[in-house]
Design a protein around this motif. Structure first.
Motif, PDB file in Angstrom:
ATOM      1  N   THR A   2     -12.512   4.904   4.509  1.00 22.59           N
ATOM      2  CA  THR A   2     -11.102   5.141   4.826  1.00 22.59           C
ATOM      3  C   THR A   2     -10.281   3.862   4.813  1.00 22.59           C
ATOM      4  O   THR A   2      -9.068   3.906   4.623  1.00 22.59           O
ATOM      5  CB  THR A   2     -10.968   5.820   6.192  1.00 22.59           C
ATOM      6  OG1 THR A   2     -11.724   5.074   7.162  1.00 22.59           O
ATOM      7  CG2 THR A   2     -11.483   7.237   6.148  1.00 22.59           C
ATOM      8  N   ASP A   3     -10.924   2.705   4.994  1.00 20.35           N
ATOM      9  CA  ASP A   3     -10.187   1.445   4.903  1.00 20.35           C
ATOM     10  C   ASP A   3      -9.654   1.238   3.492  1.00 20.35           C
ATOM     11  O   ASP A   3      -8.605   0.628   3.295  1.00 20.35           O
ATOM     12  CB  ASP A   3     -11.083   0.268   5.303  1.00 20.35           C
ATOM     13  CG  ASP A   3     -11.424   0.265   6.781  1.00 20.35           C
ATOM     14  OD1 ASP A   3     -10.533   0.586   7.593  1.00 20.35           O
ATOM     15  OD2 ASP A   3     -12.581  -0.033   7.127  1.00 20.35           O
ATOM     16  N   PHE A   4     -10.391   1.751   2.503  1.00 21.84           N
ATOM     17  CA  PHE A   4      -9.931   1.616   1.130  1.00 21.84           C
ATOM     18  C   PHE A   4      -8.978   2.737   0.741  1.00 21.84           C
ATOM     19  O   PHE A   4      -8.069   2.539  -0.064  1.00 21.84           O
ATOM     20  CB  PHE A   4     -11.133   1.567   0.181  1.00 21.84           C
ATOM     21  CG  PHE A   4     -11.843   0.253   0.221  1.00 21.84           C
ATOM     22  CD1 PHE A   4     -11.431  -0.800  -0.574  1.00 21.84           C
ATOM     23  CD2 PHE A   4     -12.907   0.050   1.083  1.00 21.84           C
ATOM     24  CE1 PHE A   4     -12.069  -2.022  -0.525  1.00 21.84           C
ATOM     25  CE2 PHE A   4     -13.560  -1.163   1.143  1.00 21.84           C
ATOM     26  CZ  PHE A   4     -13.140  -2.214   0.333  1.00 21.84           C
ATOM     27  N   ILE A   5      -9.167   3.933   1.306  1.00 19.33           N
ATOM     28  CA  ILE A   5      -8.268   5.027   1.007  1.00 19.33           C
ATOM     29  C   ILE A   5      -6.844   4.704   1.497  1.00 19.33           C
ATOM     30  O   ILE A   5      -5.860   5.124   0.901  1.00 19.33           O
ATOM     31  CB  ILE A   5      -8.791   6.339   1.623  1.00 19.33           C
ATOM     32  CG1 ILE A   5     -10.064   6.763   0.878  1.00 19.33           C
ATOM     33  CG2 ILE A   5      -7.750   7.446   1.552  1.00 19.33           C
ATOM     34  CD1 ILE A   5     -10.759   7.967   1.454  1.00 19.33           C
ATOM     35  N   ARG A   6      -6.728   3.906   2.569  1.00 19.46           N
ATOM     36  CA  ARG A   6      -5.394   3.497   3.035  1.00 19.46           C
ATOM     37  C   ARG A   6      -4.968   2.178   2.409  1.00 19.46           C
ATOM     38  O   ARG A   6      -3.997   1.563   2.838  1.00 19.46           O
ATOM     39  CB  ARG A   6      -5.387   3.384   4.560  1.00 19.46           C
ATOM     40  CG  ARG A   6      -6.278   2.291   5.129  1.00 19.46           C
ATOM     41  CD  ARG A   6      -6.323   2.341   6.653  1.00 19.46           C
ATOM     42  NE  ARG A   6      -7.159   1.289   7.198  1.00 19.46           N
ATOM     43  CZ  ARG A   6      -6.706   0.090   7.562  1.00 19.46           C
ATOM     44  NH1 ARG A   6      -5.427  -0.196   7.436  1.00 19.46           N
ATOM     45  NH2 ARG A   6      -7.525  -0.829   8.040  1.00 19.46           N
ATOM     46  N   LEU A   7      -5.670   1.764   1.363  1.00 17.59           N
ATOM     47  CA  LEU A   7      -5.374   0.484   0.731  1.00 17.59           C
ATOM     48  C   LEU A   7      -3.983   0.451   0.114  1.00 17.59           C
ATOM     49  O   LEU A   7      -3.394  -0.616  -0.038  1.00 17.59           O
ATOM     50  CB  LEU A   7      -6.426   0.186  -0.344  1.00 17.59           C
ATOM     51  CG  LEU A   7      -6.614  -1.269  -0.755  1.00 17.59           C
ATOM     52  CD1 LEU A   7      -6.950  -2.122   0.451  1.00 17.59           C
ATOM     53  CD2 LEU A   7      -7.715  -1.383  -1.806  1.00 17.59           C
ATOM     54  N   GLY A   8      -3.466   1.623  -0.246  1.00 12.68           N
ATOM     55  CA  GLY A   8      -2.129   1.652  -0.821  1.00 12.68           C
ATOM     56  C   GLY A   8      -1.095   1.016   0.085  1.00 12.68           C
ATOM     57  O   GLY A   8      -0.321   0.144  -0.326  1.00 12.68           O
ATOM     58  N   SER A   9      -1.088   1.440   1.356  1.00 13.60           N
ATOM     59  CA  SER A   9      -0.112   0.877   2.296  1.00 13.60           C
ATOM     60  C   SER A   9      -0.421  -0.585   2.578  1.00 13.60           C
ATOM     61  O   SER A   9       0.489  -1.400   2.766  1.00 13.60           O
ATOM     62  CB  SER A   9      -0.102   1.684   3.598  1.00 13.60           C
ATOM     63  OG  SER A   9      -1.378   1.653   4.230  1.00 13.60           O
ATOM     64  N   LEU A  10      -1.717  -0.950   2.595  1.00 18.10           N
ATOM     65  CA  LEU A  10      -2.078  -2.344   2.841  1.00 18.10           C
ATOM     66  C   LEU A  10      -1.612  -3.244   1.700  1.00 18.10           C
ATOM     67  O   LEU A  10      -1.142  -4.359   1.921  1.00 18.10           O
ATOM     68  CB  LEU A  10      -3.590  -2.475   3.021  1.00 18.10           C
ATOM     69  CG  LEU A  10      -4.205  -1.806   4.250  1.00 18.10           C
ATOM     70  CD1 LEU A  10      -5.724  -1.974   4.243  1.00 18.10           C
ATOM     71  CD2 LEU A  10      -3.621  -2.377   5.539  1.00 18.10           C
ATOM     72  N   LEU A  11      -1.740  -2.780   0.468  1.00 19.06           N
ATOM     73  CA  LEU A  11      -1.317  -3.577  -0.676  1.00 19.06           C
ATOM     74  C   LEU A  11       0.196  -3.665  -0.769  1.00 19.06           C
ATOM     75  O   LEU A  11       0.744  -4.700  -1.156  1.00 19.06           O
ATOM     76  CB  LEU A  11      -1.876  -2.978  -1.966  1.00 19.06           C
ATOM     77  CG  LEU A  11      -3.369  -3.187  -2.229  1.00 19.06           C
ATOM     78  CD1 LEU A  11      -3.816  -2.323  -3.397  1.00 19.06           C
ATOM     79  CD2 LEU A  11      -3.656  -4.651  -2.520  1.00 19.06           C
TER      80      LEU A  11
END
Length: 319
Positions: free
Chosen positions: A39-48
Motif C-alpha cells: 500500500t505504500d506504493f499504491i499511494r505513491l501517486g500522491s507521494l510523487l
C-alpha cells in the motif's frame, strides 16, 4: 496452466502501432532503513505529486505544463470525448516492486519497472525528478530515504540498455521507444485462458465496490481503461462503438471464478474504515476470445481500477 491446443488468431487493431511506449527500470539504493508494504506504493501517486509541486517554479510555465501532463492530465476539450472516456489517468503505469510487507535495510536495492505511454514518453525526466525528491523525503514516515542511481531501458528483442545514471542531466535519457503492439502482439492465442488479478482490483458501480464480479462485469472497466489511456496520451481512438466487443463477451464461457476480497488501505488512518479490492483467477473459454484479446492484453500492461497507475489492479494472462 496448460495451453489449449485450440489456438485462435486474435484481431489486433492497427492503431496499436501508433501508440508509443517506453518500458524503463528504475534502480533505488536505500540510505536509511524502512518497512514497506504494497500500500505504500499504491499511494505513491500522491507521494510523487507532493514533492513535484513543492519543487516546481510557478513562473516556469513549461515545467508546470509538463508536470501536469504526466501526473494530472486535463480532460479532453472535446465534450463527446469527455463523456465517452474516463478522467485521464497519469501517462505512466508502475509495477509494484513489493507484494508483501518487506524490511529494506540501508545499502539494499529496490527496482521498479515503469511503463510510459504516449505523451508520457517525453516526460520521463519529470517522473525521475519527482522520484529523486521523494527519495530525499523518504518512502515512509521517518525512513526509507533512497537515491535513484540508474535507469535502464527495455527494448524489443534487445538486452536492457543503461539509459541514465546518477549525476547525469535529467533530460539525458536514451530510451528505446517502441509501439505498444511490441508488448502485446501475438500471432496465436489459446481458446482457453486464465486471467489472474494479482493485486487488489477496486471497481465501483453505483457507489459500491464489486467484490466477486463476473467477467462480463469486469470487461467494461478494462475496455474503458485501455481506450481512455490511449486516447488521452496518444490521441488515438481504437474503436468507434463498443457494442460488438460487448456482444463477444456474452459468447465467452466463464468456466471458473476464484476471487477473494482484500482490505488493503485504511481511510485517514482509521482501522474501521478501509478500502480494498478483489484478487484471484477467472478461467475463460470460447472462440470470441480472439475478438477481445487485445483489450485483455493491454489491460495486463495498464491495470484496471483505483490506483492502477501505481500498481493496484494488476492483471496477468496465463496461456
Amino acid at each position: 496452466m496448460t495451453a489449449d491446443k485450440n489456438l485462435l488468431i486474435p484481431d489486433w487493431p492497427d492503431a496499436l502501432n501508433e501508440v508509443d511506449i517506453v518500458k524503463a527500470r528504475f534502480v533505488l539504493d536505500f540510505v536509511s532503513p524502512c518497512t514497506v508494504r504494497p500500500t505504500d506504493f499504491i499511494r505513491l501517486g500522491s507521494l510523487l505529486r507532493t514533492p513535484g509541486r513543492q519543487t516546481l517554479d510557478a513562473a516556469d510555465e513549461l515545467a508546470v505544463k509538463q508536470w501536469q501532463a504526466l501526473f494530472q492530465p486535463a480532460p479532453s476539450a472535446d465534450p463527446v470525448a469527455r463523456r465517452r472516456f474516463q478522467k485521464p489517468a497519469p501517462a505512466l503505469v508502475m509495477t509494484l516492486p513489493v507484494r508483501q510487507e518487506t524490511f529494506i535495510d540501508t545499502g539494499q536495492r529496490l527496482e521498479c519497472v515503469v511503463l510510459f505511454v504516449g505523451a508520457g514518453v517525453s516526460l520521463i525526466h519529470v517522473f525521475l525528478s519527482s522520484l529523486m525528491h521523494l527519495g530525499h523525503l523518504g518512502l515512509v514516515s521517518g525512513g526509507g530515504h533512497f537515491q535513484v542511481t540508474e535507469v535502464y531501458s527495455v527494448g524489443s528483442g534487445q538486452p536492457e540498455n543503461l539509459a541514465w545514471r546518477q549525476d547525469d542531466p535529467l533530460d539525458s535519457f536514451t530510451c528505446a521507444v517502441q509501439p505498444l503492439s511490441w508488448l502485446v502482439g501475438l500471432d496465436r492465442v489459446p481458446g482457453r485462458l486464465m486471467i489472474t488479478y494479482e493485486t487488489p482490483v477496486r471497481l465501483m458501480v453505483n457507489g459500491r465496490p464489486l467484490r466477486k464480479p463476473r467477467f462480463r462485469q469486469v470487461f467494461p472497466f478494462m475496455l474503458r481503461r485501455v481506450t481512455s489511456m490511449i486516447h488521452a496520451h496518444s490521441g488515438v481512438e481504437l474503436l468507434d462503438e463498443p457494442s460488438s466487443l460487448l456482444e463477444s463477451v456474452s459468447r465467452i464461457d466463464e468456466l471458473e471464478t476464484r476471487l477473494n476480497w482484500i482490505d488493503w488501505r485504511a481511510i485517514g488512518g482509521q482501522r474501521d474504515l478501509v478500502v480494498g479490492g478483489f484478487t484471484g483467477d477467472m478461467v475463460l473459454s470460447g472462440q470470441a476470445i480472439r475478438d477481445i484479446y487485445w483489450v485483455l492484453a493491454v489491460s495486463s500492461l495498464f491495470g484496471i481500477g483505483k490506483g492502477a497507475s501505481y500498481g493496484a489492479g494488476r492483471v496477468k494472462l496465463c496461456h
